[in-house]
Motif scaffolding. Structure first.
Motif, PDB file in Angstrom:
ATOM      1  N   GLU A 278      85.592 -17.532   6.731  1.00  0.00           N
ATOM      2  CA  GLU A 278      84.173 -18.093   6.758  1.00  0.00           C
ATOM      3  C   GLU A 278      84.162 -18.795   7.885  1.00  0.00           C
ATOM      4  O   GLU A 278      84.899 -19.654   8.367  1.00  0.00           O
ATOM      5  CB  GLU A 278      84.365 -19.107   5.479  1.00  0.00           C
ATOM      6  N   ILE A 279      82.899 -18.825   8.445  1.00  0.00           N
ATOM      7  CA  ILE A 279      82.120 -19.746   9.334  1.00  0.00           C
ATOM      8  C   ILE A 279      80.762 -19.975   8.883  1.00  0.00           C
ATOM      9  O   ILE A 279      80.211 -19.284   8.520  1.00  0.00           O
ATOM     10  CB  ILE A 279      82.405 -19.039  10.932  1.00  0.00           C
ATOM     11  N   SER A 280      80.540 -21.254   9.128  1.00  0.00           N
ATOM     12  CA  SER A 280      79.278 -22.085   8.790  1.00  0.00           C
ATOM     13  C   SER A 280      78.834 -22.571  10.004  1.00  0.00           C
ATOM     14  O   SER A 280      79.608 -23.368  10.603  1.00  0.00           O
ATOM     15  CB  SER A 280      79.333 -22.620   7.578  1.00  0.00           C
ATOM     16  N   TYR A 281      77.315 -22.583  10.261  1.00  0.00           N
ATOM     17  CA  TYR A 281      76.987 -23.365  11.339  1.00  0.00           C
ATOM     18  C   TYR A 281      75.444 -23.595  11.409  1.00  0.00           C
ATOM     19  O   TYR A 281      74.810 -22.800  10.786  1.00  0.00           O
ATOM     20  CB  TYR A 281      77.129 -22.669  12.562  1.00  0.00           C
ATOM     21  N   THR A 282      75.075 -24.799  11.831  1.00  0.00           N
ATOM     22  CA  THR A 282      73.469 -25.110  11.839  1.00  0.00           C
ATOM     23  C   THR A 282      72.860 -24.091  12.608  1.00  0.00           C
ATOM     24  O   THR A 282      73.641 -23.431  13.648  1.00  0.00           O
ATOM     25  CB  THR A 282      73.270 -26.557  12.355  1.00  0.00           C
TER      26      THR A 282
ATOM     27  N   LEU B 193      62.712 -25.091  13.201  1.00  0.00           N
ATOM     28  CA  LEU B 193      63.452 -24.364  12.161  1.00  0.00           C
ATOM     29  C   LEU B 193      64.798 -25.206  12.290  1.00  0.00           C
ATOM     30  O   LEU B 193      65.558 -25.001  13.166  1.00  0.00           O
ATOM     31  CB  LEU B 193      63.606 -22.900  12.461  1.00  0.00           C
ATOM     32  N   GLU B 194      65.144 -25.381  10.877  1.00  0.00           N
ATOM     33  CA  GLU B 194      66.529 -26.066  10.889  1.00  0.00           C
ATOM     34  C   GLU B 194      67.109 -25.450   9.466  1.00  0.00           C
ATOM     35  O   GLU B 194      66.962 -25.723   8.509  1.00  0.00           O
ATOM     36  CB  GLU B 194      66.440 -27.620  10.376  1.00  0.00           C
ATOM     37  N   THR B 195      68.074 -24.560   9.867  1.00  0.00           N
ATOM     38  CA  THR B 195      68.818 -23.671   8.905  1.00  0.00           C
ATOM     39  C   THR B 195      69.985 -23.897   8.951  1.00  0.00           C
ATOM     40  O   THR B 195      70.794 -24.164   9.727  1.00  0.00           O
ATOM     41  CB  THR B 195      68.052 -22.279   8.657  1.00  0.00           C
ATOM     42  N   THR B 196      70.901 -23.134   7.971  1.00  0.00           N
ATOM     43  CA  THR B 196      72.301 -22.995   8.148  1.00  0.00           C
ATOM     44  C   THR B 196      72.700 -21.502   7.970  1.00  0.00           C
ATOM     45  O   THR B 196      72.118 -21.024   6.810  1.00  0.00           O
ATOM     46  CB  THR B 196      72.894 -23.777   6.927  1.00  0.00           C
ATOM     47  N   VAL B 197      73.560 -21.174   8.893  1.00  0.00           N
ATOM     48  CA  VAL B 197      74.022 -19.725   8.525  1.00  0.00           C
ATOM     49  C   VAL B 197      75.597 -19.783   8.261  1.00  0.00           C
ATOM     50  O   VAL B 197      76.248 -20.437   8.525  1.00  0.00           O
ATOM     51  CB  VAL B 197      74.054 -19.021   9.966  1.00  0.00           C
ATOM     52  N   THR B 198      75.756 -19.164   7.298  1.00  0.00           N
ATOM     53  CA  THR B 198      77.282 -18.986   6.728  1.00  0.00           C
ATOM     54  C   THR B 198      77.466 -17.645   6.479  1.00  0.00           C
ATOM     55  O   THR B 198      76.919 -16.577   5.992  1.00  0.00           O
ATOM     56  CB  THR B 198      77.422 -19.420   5.263  1.00  0.00           C
ATOM     57  N   TRP B 199      78.972 -17.268   7.096  1.00  0.00           N
ATOM     58  CA  TRP B 199      79.132 -15.868   7.345  1.00  0.00           C
ATOM     59  C   TRP B 199      80.543 -15.842   6.400  1.00  0.00           C
ATOM     60  O   TRP B 199      81.448 -16.814   6.600  1.00  0.00           O
ATOM     61  CB  TRP B 199      79.726 -15.383   8.499  1.00  0.00           C
ATOM     62  N   THR B 200      80.864 -14.949   5.375  1.00  0.00           N
ATOM     63  CA  THR B 200      81.920 -14.712   4.565  1.00  0.00           C
ATOM     64  C   THR B 200      82.523 -13.544   4.738  1.00  0.00           C
ATOM     65  O   THR B 200      81.891 -12.518   4.388  1.00  0.00           O
ATOM     66  CB  THR B 200      81.645 -15.066   3.002  1.00  0.00           C
ATOM     67  N   LEU B 201      83.824 -13.284   5.010  1.00  0.00           N
ATOM     68  CA  LEU B 201      84.594 -12.036   5.174  1.00  0.00           C
ATOM     69  C   LEU B 201      85.341 -11.959   4.068  1.00  0.00           C
ATOM     70  O   LEU B 201      86.364 -12.904   3.508  1.00  0.00           O
ATOM     71  CB  LEU B 201      85.371 -12.207   6.185  1.00  0.00           C
ATOM     72  N   GLN B 202      85.384 -10.733   3.245  1.00  0.00           N
ATOM     73  CA  GLN B 202      86.310 -10.448   2.158  1.00  0.00           C
ATOM     74  C   GLN B 202      87.145  -9.044   2.541  1.00  0.00           C
ATOM     75  O   GLN B 202      86.376  -8.227   2.819  1.00  0.00           O
ATOM     76  CB  GLN B 202      85.709 -10.486   0.680  1.00  0.00           C
ATOM     77  N   THR B 203      88.284  -8.983   2.136  1.00  0.00           N
ATOM     78  CA  THR B 203      88.877  -7.704   2.542  1.00  0.00           C
ATOM     79  C   THR B 203      88.714  -6.735   1.231  1.00  0.00           C
ATOM     80  O   THR B 203      88.911  -7.219   0.262  1.00  0.00           O
ATOM     81  CB  THR B 203      90.573  -7.765   2.648  1.00  0.00           C
ATOM     82  N   GLN B 204      88.082  -5.496   1.720  1.00  0.00           N
ATOM     83  CA  GLN B 204      87.839  -4.606   0.776  1.00  0.00           C
ATOM     84  C   GLN B 204      88.961  -3.645   0.448  1.00  0.00           C
ATOM     85  O   GLN B 204      89.306  -3.517  -0.820  1.00  0.00           O
ATOM     86  CB  GLN B 204      86.783  -3.881   1.248  1.00  0.00           C
ATOM     87  N   SER B 205      89.580  -3.305   1.571  1.00  0.00           N
ATOM     88  CA  SER B 205      90.774  -2.537   1.703  1.00  0.00           C
ATOM     89  C   SER B 205      91.624  -2.498   2.915  1.00  0.00           C
ATOM     90  O   SER B 205      91.032  -3.262   3.797  1.00  0.00           O
ATOM     91  CB  SER B 205      90.412  -0.732   1.236  1.00  0.00           C
ATOM     92  N   THR B 206      92.406  -1.427   3.167  1.00  0.00           N
ATOM     93  CA  THR B 206      93.240  -1.796   4.311  1.00  0.00           C
ATOM     94  C   THR B 206      92.468  -1.727   5.773  1.00  0.00           C
ATOM     95  O   THR B 206      92.531  -2.844   6.407  1.00  0.00           O
ATOM     96  CB  THR B 206      94.169  -0.360   4.503  1.00  0.00           C
TER      97      THR B 206
END
Length: 150
Positions: free
Chosen positions: A74-78, A90-103
């Motif tokens: 996970e990484i989150s930033y303004t 414009l003042e927002t927050t971006v969050t990226w989340t990674l999840q392993t699906q398979s190999t």
């Protein structure tokens, strides 16, 4: 009051480590998003630079600060930019989340929140469409090209 959030999920044919590189390595991130000077450290500020879009009122620079960092997860930033001749910010927050699906597959989730008020409806609509295109086309192509080279 209006309060919009962009939420997009995509499946990528790559490991979380590879996808993480495309979110945190300046040259890989620039391949599919924008030129930048990101350094993946909590609290670190960085910028995205692109052409200004006068018709949309965008001056071409997005200022960010890393709020949360969990490598390969996970990484989150303004996400802040000037969006009009009236100097609407414009003042927002971006969050990226990674999840392993398979190999060799990763689920990548994007959440951009903070589109508050009527003035942010157009930026919301523009960014929603832009993120959809980037995540369905440009990012997978950039990853495939990278994997073909290694």
């Amino acid at each position: 009051m209006i309060n919009k959030t962009i939420t997009i999920e995509t499946q990528l044919m790559a490991t979380p480590e590879t996808v993480w590189g495309f979110l945190t390595n300046p040259s890989l991130l620039a391949e599919w998003l924008m030129p930048n000077n990101i350094t993946p450290e909590k609290g670190r500020e960085f910028q995205f630079k692109t052409k200004s879009r006068v018709k949309l009122g965008f001056e071409g620079s997005i200022t960010c600060q890393i709020l949360k960092l969990k490598p390969h997860s996970e990484i989150s930033y303004t996400w802040q930019g000037i969006l009009s001749r009236e100097q609407h910010k414009l003042e927002t927050t971006v969050t990226w989340t990674l999840q392993t699906q398979s190999t060799n597959q990763t689920i990548l989730k994007l959440k951009q929140d903070g589109f508050i008020g009527f003035k942010n409806l157009i930026p919301y609509a523009v960014l929603l469409k832009t993120w959809q295109r980037l995540l369905s086309q440009k990012l997978p192509i950039a990853i495939a090209k990278y994997q073909a080279e290694i």
